[in-house]
Design a protein around this motif. Sequence first.
Motif: not given
Length: 256
Positions: A91-117
Motif C-alpha cells: 500500500r502507498k497512500p494516498p490511493g495507490t497499490l503496488r503489485i510486484r510479480v515474479q513470473e514463471e521462467r520459460p526455458v524453451a519453446l515446446v513444439d507439439d504441433g503448436t509452439l508453447r512456452f
Amino acid sequence: MIRRRRIAVLATLGTIALLAATSPLWGSYLGRHLSWLTVERVEISGTRLLAPHEVLAASGIQPGQHLLDDRENWEAALEAHPVIAAATVTRKPPGTLRIRVQEERPVALVDDGTLRFGTAAGVLLPLEPSGLDVDLPIVRGDLADSTSAPVVRQILAEIGRLTSIAPALLAEVSEIASAPGQADALRLLHPAADVILPFGATPRRIAELTAVLADVRRRNTPDEGANAPPLPPALQLDLRYGEQIVVRPSSTRELS
C-alpha cells in the motif's frame, strides 16, 4: 507542507491501525470513510510475459476498493495464475497499490504441433508466444504423450540448468534434442556447429566449448575484402569423451 501532510497521513494510519487492533469494526469503518484510502491507482512491475492489465485482472482488485482491504486475498489470487510464481501487494497512500510479480521462467519453446512456452519443471505456460520478445530454443515433443513426455521433461530440466550457468551459449542455440542413441546427452543446433553435450556439463566444460565455437567461427569467417570461400562442411563438436572435444563432420544440420 509536504512533510506535515506525510506526518498527518502516518498519524491517521496509526490511529486506524490501533482501532483495528482493538476493534476491527471501527478500523474498517474509519478506513472506508476516508476518500484518500480508496484505490485510485495500481502500479505493476516485474512483468515480461503478461501485460499489466492481465495482472490487474488476475488480482481481483476492483474500482472503489480500499487500501485496507485484505491484501493477502489479492496476493493469493495473483499466485493462482499459472504464469505468476509469486506476488507482493503493498500500500502507498494516498490511493495507490503496488503489485510486484515474479513470473514463471520459460526455458524453451515446446513444439507439439503448436509452439508453447515450457519451464524447467516441465510445465507448459498458457501463453501465445507470437508478439512476445522472448528468444528461446525449440524442443520438439509432446508433454501429453506418455512416451515422449519423460524425455521432454528431462531436456527442459537440463536446459534450465544450462540457462543459469551458460545463458550466452543458450541464447545462440536454435534447437535442442536428445543426442541420437543417448539418454544422457543433448544435441544443440548452434550456428557454428552441431554440439553433443552430456548432461551435467560443468561451467569449465562450457567455457571450453565456447572457446572452440569462437575458433570455428573465426576460421570460417573470410577476411574483409577477400572472395567468400565455399561454405565449409558442417561440424559436430562432441564433449562426451572426458576432457576432450572431438571435432568431426556433421551428417545433418537438422534435429529429428
